[in-house]
Scaffold this motif. Structure first.
Motif, PDB file in Angstrom:
ATOM      1  N   ASN A  37       0.842  -1.207   0.000  1.00  0.00           N
ATOM      2  CA  ASN A  37       0.000   0.000   0.000  1.00  0.00           C
ATOM      3  C   ASN A  37       0.861   1.233   0.000  1.00  0.00           C
ATOM      4  O   ASN A  37       1.863   1.290   0.722  1.00  0.00           O
ATOM      5  N   GLY A  38       0.445   2.213  -0.817  1.00  0.00           N
ATOM      6  CA  GLY A  38       1.158   3.492  -0.811  1.00  0.00           C
ATOM      7  C   GLY A  38       2.453   3.486  -1.601  1.00  0.00           C
ATOM      8  O   GLY A  38       3.183   4.477  -1.610  1.00  0.00           O
ATOM      9  N   ALA A  39       2.745   2.364  -2.315  1.00  0.00           N
ATOM     10  CA  ALA A  39       4.008   2.270  -3.064  1.00  0.00           C
ATOM     11  C   ALA A  39       4.017   3.194  -4.275  1.00  0.00           C
ATOM     12  O   ALA A  39       5.078   3.589  -4.759  1.00  0.00           O
ATOM     13  N   GLY A  40       2.813   3.495  -4.810  1.00  0.00           N
ATOM     14  CA  GLY A  40       2.733   4.369  -5.987  1.00  0.00           C
ATOM     15  C   GLY A  40       2.177   3.665  -7.211  1.00  0.00           C
ATOM     16  O   GLY A  40       2.263   4.191  -8.329  1.00  0.00           O
ATOM     17  N   LYS A  41       1.531   2.515  -7.011  1.00  0.00           N
ATOM     18  CA  LYS A  41       1.025   1.751  -8.160  1.00  0.00           C
ATOM     19  C   LYS A  41      -0.121   2.492  -8.845  1.00  0.00           C
ATOM     20  O   LYS A  41      -0.120   2.670 -10.066  1.00  0.00           O
ATOM     21  N   THR A  42      -1.100   2.924  -8.059  1.00  0.00           N
ATOM     22  CA  THR A  42      -2.226   3.654  -8.645  1.00  0.00           C
ATOM     23  C   THR A  42      -1.740   4.960  -9.270  1.00  0.00           C
ATOM     24  O   THR A  42      -2.213   5.367 -10.337  1.00  0.00           O
ATOM     25  N   THR A  43      -0.785   5.600  -8.622  1.00  0.00           N
ATOM     26  CA  THR A  43      -0.252   6.858  -9.172  1.00  0.00           C
ATOM     27  C   THR A  43       0.406   6.620 -10.535  1.00  0.00           C
ATOM     28  O   THR A  43       0.304   7.463 -11.433  1.00  0.00           O
ATOM     29  N   THR A  44       1.024   5.459 -10.701  1.00  0.00           N
ATOM     30  CA  THR A  44       1.612   5.131 -12.012  1.00  0.00           C
ATOM     31  C   THR A  44       0.504   5.062 -13.065  1.00  0.00           C
ATOM     32  O   THR A  44       0.634   5.637 -14.151  1.00  0.00           O
TER      33      THR A  44
HETATM   34  P1  ATP Z   1      -2.734   1.450  -2.625  1.00  0.00           P
HETATM   35  O1  ATP Z   1      -2.712   0.017  -2.999  1.00  0.00           O
HETATM   36  O2  ATP Z   1      -2.885   1.678  -1.153  1.00  0.00           O
HETATM   37  O3  ATP Z   1      -3.646   2.299  -3.456  1.00  0.00           O
HETATM   38  P2  ATP Z   1      -0.569   2.406  -4.248  1.00  0.00           P
HETATM   39  O4  ATP Z   1       0.690   1.628  -4.413  1.00  0.00           O
HETATM   40  O5  ATP Z   1      -1.530   2.385  -5.351  1.00  0.00           O
HETATM   41  O6  ATP Z   1      -1.238   1.959  -2.911  1.00  0.00           O
HETATM   42  P3  ATP Z   1      -0.705   5.255  -4.442  1.00  0.00           P
HETATM   43  O7  ATP Z   1      -2.168   5.302  -4.182  1.00  0.00           O
HETATM   44  O8  ATP Z   1      -0.241   5.468  -5.824  1.00  0.00           O
HETATM   45  O9  ATP Z   1      -0.108   3.877  -3.921  1.00  0.00           O
HETATM   46  O10 ATP Z   1       0.012   6.284  -3.451  1.00  0.00           O
HETATM   47  C1  ATP Z   1       1.377   6.641  -3.577  1.00  0.00           C
HETATM   48  C2  ATP Z   1       1.684   7.775  -2.621  1.00  0.00           C
HETATM   49  O11 ATP Z   1       0.999   8.954  -3.028  1.00  0.00           O
HETATM   50  C3  ATP Z   1       1.270   7.494  -1.177  1.00  0.00           C
HETATM   51  O12 ATP Z   1       2.242   8.042  -0.325  1.00  0.00           O
HETATM   52  C4  ATP Z   1      -0.039   8.238  -1.051  1.00  0.00           C
HETATM   53  O13 ATP Z   1      -0.236   8.666   0.273  1.00  0.00           O
HETATM   54  C5  ATP Z   1       0.188   9.430  -1.972  1.00  0.00           C
HETATM   55  N1  ATP Z   1      -1.088   9.883  -2.547  1.00  0.00           N
HETATM   56  C6  ATP Z   1      -1.951   9.148  -3.279  1.00  0.00           C
HETATM   57  N2  ATP Z   1      -3.021   9.891  -3.656  1.00  0.00           N
HETATM   58  C7  ATP Z   1      -2.813  11.122  -3.153  1.00  0.00           C
HETATM   59  C8  ATP Z   1      -3.545  12.364  -3.181  1.00  0.00           C
HETATM   60  N3  ATP Z   1      -4.700  12.463  -3.847  1.00  0.00           N
HETATM   61  N4  ATP Z   1      -3.012  13.421  -2.529  1.00  0.00           N
HETATM   62  C9  ATP Z   1      -1.836  13.325  -1.870  1.00  0.00           C
HETATM   63  N5  ATP Z   1      -1.096  12.209  -1.802  1.00  0.00           N
HETATM   64  C10 ATP Z   1      -1.566  11.124  -2.424  1.00  0.00           C
END
Ligand code: ATP
Length: 232
Positions: A37-44
């Motif tokens: 969680n929070g690794a940045g997968k969704t952000t990618t």
């Molecule tokens: P998960 O499985 O929990 O969704 P993830 O690997 O997809 O995890 P992301 O959602 O991409 O991770 O989050 C990556 C980083 O960016 C985290 O530190 C998160 O707190 C931060 N983040 C995500 N969305 C936002 C936002 N809308 N505003 C600020 N920070 C964010």
């Protein structure tokens, strides 16, 4: 190469979420993006779709720079998205949700008959309002919507989240079917074991960076490496 991400950095305001991330997907390849969680997968995925564009670096889809392109143009070029929260219009019927999404691209076109062949219950759900669907039915609708957009690349965000094992199996079979049709898939998955079984290659992320990449088979076979990277 259908998707080529080169050293991107993505921010939410002042918070940096991706640090020099590079990743690529070949045509017809299934690539997994794993990590905690929070690794940045969704952000990618959001960076590819132009929802949270990368500030630094470059993203090419099908040979075209899409780094700063508008989301509707990126999807029109052939990138489809199956979001983790499905994002189906709840008050519209399944049929309407699907017809809104249908479009032509340079990639293979899919028709409703093929959707019924892949997900047989869909045919009987067409006139149902989406707010009355189960989680599995919602996921079928979201995947059918992605396919009717004639994608060359489908981005799946946590496709097995909250679904019964039988439906997870159907979703994974659909990913295999896409591969057979030459469509590339990038799948973000917490359920790392089922992802490893369908993926050709995987990237593992942590704290906004790629910490491992290689064939999925390597992680399936190397217990010590898999446990150290994925904890399973
Ligand atoms: P998960 O499985 O929990 O969704 P993830 O690997 O997809 O995890 P992301 O959602 O991409 O991770 O989050 C990556 C980083 O960016 C985290 O530190 C998160 O707190 C931060 N983040 C995500 N969305 C936002 C936002 N809308 N505003 C600020 N920070 C964010």
């Amino acid at each position: 190469m259908i998707l080529d991400i080169d050293s991107i950095e993505t921010f939410y305001g002042e918070t940096q979420a991706l640090f020099g991330l590079s990743l690529n997907v070949e045509e017809g390849e299934v690539v997994g993006l794993l990590g905690p969680n929070g690794a940045g997968k969704t952000t990618t995925l959001r960076s590819i779709l132009g929802l949270t564009p990368a500030s630094i670096g470059r993203i090419e889809f099908d040979g075209v720079d899409i780094t700063h392109e508008a989301t509707h143009k990126i999807t029109r070029a052939g990138v489809s998205w199956v979001p983790d929260d499905r994002r189906i219009f709840p008050t519209l019927t399944v049929e309407r949700n699907l017809s809104i999404a249908a479009k032509k691209t340079r990639f293979r076109e899919w028709n409703m008959g093929e959707m019924f062949e892949i997900f047989s219950p869909l045919e009987y759900l067409l006139h149902r309002e989406c707010e009355n669907l189960s989680g599995g039915e919602m996921q079928m609708t979201a995947i059918a919507r992605a396919l009717l957009g004639s994608p060359g690349l489908v981005l799946f965000d946590e496709p097995s989240q909250g679904l019964a094992p039988k439906i997870v199996q159907d979703v994974m079979q659909t990913i295999t079917r896409l591969k057979q049709e030459g469509i590339a898939v990038l799948v973000v998955e917490q359920n790392a074991l089922s992802a490893l079984e369908v993926c050709d290659r995987v990237y593992v992320m942590d704290m906004g960076r790629i910490v491992h990449h290689g064939p999925a088979r390597t992680l399936l076979e190397d217990d010590a490496k898999r446990i150290s990277l994925l904890g399973i």
